[in-house]
Motif scaffolding. Structure first.
Motif, PDB file in Angstrom:
ATOM      1  N   MET A 128      30.407  -7.334 -14.946  1.00 19.06           N
ATOM      2  CA  MET A 128      31.845  -7.283 -15.185  1.00 19.06           C
ATOM      3  C   MET A 128      32.408  -8.674 -14.909  1.00 19.06           C
ATOM      4  SD  MET A 128      34.731  -5.498 -15.809  1.00 19.06           S
ATOM      5  CE  MET A 128      33.895  -3.963 -16.058  1.00 19.06           C
ATOM      6  N   ASP A 129      33.183  -9.162 -15.835  1.00 15.00           N
ATOM      7  CA  ASP A 129      33.853 -10.436 -15.610  1.00 15.00           C
ATOM      8  C   ASP A 129      35.363 -10.211 -15.599  1.00 15.00           C
ATOM      9  OD1 ASP A 129      34.608 -10.107 -18.267  1.00 15.00           O
ATOM     10  OD2 ASP A 129      33.132 -11.522 -19.021  1.00 15.00           O
ATOM     11  N   SER A 130      36.096 -11.264 -15.268  1.00 19.52           N
ATOM     12  CA  SER A 130      37.549 -11.132 -15.147  1.00 19.52           C
ATOM     13  C   SER A 130      38.198 -10.700 -16.453  1.00 19.52           C
ATOM     14  CB  SER A 130      38.151 -12.469 -14.698  1.00 19.52           C
ATOM     15  OG  SER A 130      37.765 -12.751 -13.384  1.00 19.52           O
ATOM     16  N   GLU A 131      37.717 -11.224 -17.572  1.00 20.19           N
ATOM     17  CA  GLU A 131      38.329 -10.887 -18.862  1.00 20.19           C
ATOM     18  C   GLU A 131      38.214  -9.395 -19.161  1.00 20.19           C
ATOM     19  OE1 GLU A 131      37.658 -12.071 -23.493  1.00 20.19           O
ATOM     20  OE2 GLU A 131      37.390 -13.615 -21.979  1.00 20.19           O
ATOM     21  N   ASN A 132      37.043  -8.821 -18.921  1.00 23.36           N
ATOM     22  CA  ASN A 132      36.859  -7.385 -19.159  1.00 23.36           C
ATOM     23  C   ASN A 132      37.659  -6.543 -18.169  1.00 23.36           C
ATOM     24  OD1 ASN A 132      35.175  -7.386 -21.454  1.00 23.36           O
ATOM     25  ND2 ASN A 132      33.447  -7.998 -20.175  1.00 23.36           N
ATOM     26  N   ALA A 133      37.738  -6.996 -16.940  1.00 22.61           N
ATOM     27  CA  ALA A 133      38.529  -6.268 -15.939  1.00 22.61           C
ATOM     28  C   ALA A 133      40.003  -6.275 -16.319  1.00 22.61           C
ATOM     29  CB  ALA A 133      38.325  -6.882 -14.554  1.00 22.61           C
ATOM     30  N   ILE A 134      40.492  -7.412 -16.791  1.00 24.99           N
ATOM     31  CA  ILE A 134      41.898  -7.498 -17.205  1.00 24.99           C
ATOM     32  C   ILE A 134      42.153  -6.606 -18.408  1.00 24.99           C
ATOM     33  CG2 ILE A 134      43.603  -9.063 -18.232  1.00 24.99           C
ATOM     34  CD1 ILE A 134      42.359 -11.270 -16.381  1.00 24.99           C
ATOM     35  N   LEU A 135      41.222  -6.564 -19.347  1.00 27.64           N
ATOM     36  CA  LEU A 135      41.366  -5.694 -20.517  1.00 27.64           C
ATOM     37  C   LEU A 135      41.450  -4.228 -20.085  1.00 27.64           C
ATOM     38  CD1 LEU A 135      41.349  -5.443 -23.644  1.00 27.64           C
ATOM     39  CD2 LEU A 135      38.863  -5.253 -23.473  1.00 27.64           C
ATOM     40  N   ALA A 136      40.559  -3.822 -19.189  1.00 32.89           N
ATOM     41  CA  ALA A 136      40.552  -2.426 -18.737  1.00 32.89           C
ATOM     42  C   ALA A 136      41.795  -2.100 -17.917  1.00 32.89           C
ATOM     43  CB  ALA A 136      39.287  -2.158 -17.924  1.00 32.89           C
ATOM     44  N   LEU A 137      42.135  -2.971 -16.994  1.00 31.30           N
ATOM     45  CA  LEU A 137      43.309  -2.703 -16.157  1.00 31.30           C
ATOM     46  C   LEU A 137      44.589  -2.733 -16.979  1.00 31.30           C
ATOM     47  CD1 LEU A 137      42.218  -4.733 -13.021  1.00 31.30           C
ATOM     48  CD2 LEU A 137      42.283  -2.238 -13.264  1.00 31.30           C
ATOM     49  N   GLY A 138      44.629  -3.602 -17.980  1.00 30.71           N
ATOM     50  CA  GLY A 138      45.780  -3.637 -18.881  1.00 30.71           C
ATOM     51  C   GLY A 138      45.914  -2.337 -19.658  1.00 30.71           C
ATOM     52  N   ALA A 139      44.784  -1.788 -20.080  1.00 29.69           N
ATOM     53  CA  ALA A 139      44.815  -0.513 -20.807  1.00 29.69           C
ATOM     54  C   ALA A 139      45.338   0.608 -19.919  1.00 29.69           C
ATOM     55  CB  ALA A 139      43.417  -0.179 -21.329  1.00 29.69           C
ATOM     56  N   LEU A 140      45.006   0.550 -18.654  1.00 33.55           N
ATOM     57  CA  LEU A 140      45.456   1.594 -17.725  1.00 33.55           C
ATOM     58  C   LEU A 140      46.879   1.354 -17.202  1.00 33.55           C
ATOM     59  CD1 LEU A 140      42.171   2.040 -15.662  1.00 33.55           C
ATOM     60  CD2 LEU A 140      43.131   3.637 -17.337  1.00 33.55           C
ATOM     61  N   ALA A 141      47.446   0.201 -17.487  1.00 34.78           N
ATOM     62  CA  ALA A 141      48.773  -0.140 -16.969  1.00 34.78           C
ATOM     63  C   ALA A 141      49.884   0.427 -17.844  1.00 34.78           C
ATOM     64  CB  ALA A 141      48.904  -1.658 -16.829  1.00 34.78           C
ATOM     65  N   GLN A 142      49.717   1.648 -18.273  1.00 32.85           N
ATOM     66  CA  GLN A 142      50.726   2.339 -19.075  1.00 32.85           C
ATOM     67  C   GLN A 142      50.602   3.812 -18.693  1.00 32.85           C
ATOM     68  OE1 GLN A 142      50.730   4.655 -21.669  1.00 32.85           O
ATOM     69  NE2 GLN A 142      52.877   4.323 -22.224  1.00 32.85           N
ATOM     70  N   ALA A 143      51.726   4.469 -18.451  1.00 32.98           N
ATOM     71  CA  ALA A 143      51.712   5.810 -17.855  1.00 32.98           C
ATOM     72  C   ALA A 143      50.900   6.825 -18.667  1.00 32.98           C
ATOM     73  CB  ALA A 143      53.140   6.308 -17.663  1.00 32.98           C
ATOM     74  N   THR A 144      51.095   6.886 -19.965  1.00 31.95           N
ATOM     75  CA  THR A 144      50.376   7.887 -20.775  1.00 31.95           C
ATOM     76  C   THR A 144      48.880   7.616 -20.772  1.00 31.95           C
ATOM     77  OG1 THR A 144      52.322   8.169 -22.170  1.00 31.95           O
ATOM     78  CG2 THR A 144      50.229   8.948 -23.060  1.00 31.95           C
ATOM     79  N   ARG A 145      48.507   6.352 -20.910  1.00 37.55           N
ATOM     80  CA  ARG A 145      47.067   6.025 -20.922  1.00 37.55           C
ATOM     81  C   ARG A 145      46.441   6.294 -19.558  1.00 37.55           C
ATOM     82  NH1 ARG A 145      48.975   1.697 -24.297  1.00 37.55           N
ATOM     83  NH2 ARG A 145      48.897   0.222 -22.579  1.00 37.55           N
ATOM     84  N   LEU A 146      47.156   5.989 -18.494  1.00 41.47           N
ATOM     85  CA  LEU A 146      46.629   6.283 -17.159  1.00 41.47           C
ATOM     86  C   LEU A 146      46.416   7.786 -16.993  1.00 41.47           C
ATOM     87  CD1 LEU A 146      45.863   5.288 -14.323  1.00 41.47           C
ATOM     88  CD2 LEU A 146      48.262   5.542 -13.694  1.00 41.47           C
TER      89      LEU A 146
END
Length: 127
Positions: A1-19
């Motif tokens: 896991m690198d920072s870019e992939n972590a940011i992509l995943a965390l960004g995807a989860l940073a929205q109420a419906t997706r979370l």
């Protein structure tokens, strides 16, 4: 896991419906849920839910499999584990006692329900 992939995943989860969709899918592992059932459970229009699911899939957090006329989504818990480990891998600086409360909080949530554990013990005893 690198920072870019972590940011992509965390960004995807940073929205109420997706979370909530990810949490719902994690709760329904290993069977997963059909897209329509996810939309119904979260009271979200199906086309909107499809967009959210696509974002979660691009982030590698969920996978999709066609099952007859439905698309069944599953949470990728191994991927989520990689993200969680990425976040805390250097957390204690060699002092594991600092991580102990975090680990203790995580373990009870993964324990099997009492009924399942009792059933497993009964099966093991009958062998």
């Amino acid at each position: 896991m690198d920072s870019e992939n972590a940011i992509l995943a965390l960004g995807a989860l940073a929205q109420a419906t997706r979370l909530e969709a990810f949490r719902l899918l994690a709760a329904h592992e290993p069977d997963g849920m059909a897209a329509g059932a996810i939309a119904d459970a979260l009271a979200v229009p199906q086309n909107t839910m499809s967009s959210h699911l696509a974002i979660l899939a691009r982030a590698g957090l969920i996978s999709a499999r066609r099952h007859s006329r439905s698309i069944v989504y599953r949470a990728d818990l191994a991927r989520f584990q990689q993200i969680a480990l990425f976040l805390i891998k250097d957390c204690c600086g060699g002092s594991p006692e600092l991580c102990a409360p975090l680990i203790a909080d995580l373990q009870p949530r993964c324990a099997p329900p009492a009924k399942t554990a009792a059933r497993s013990r009964a099966r093991a005893a009958s062998r």
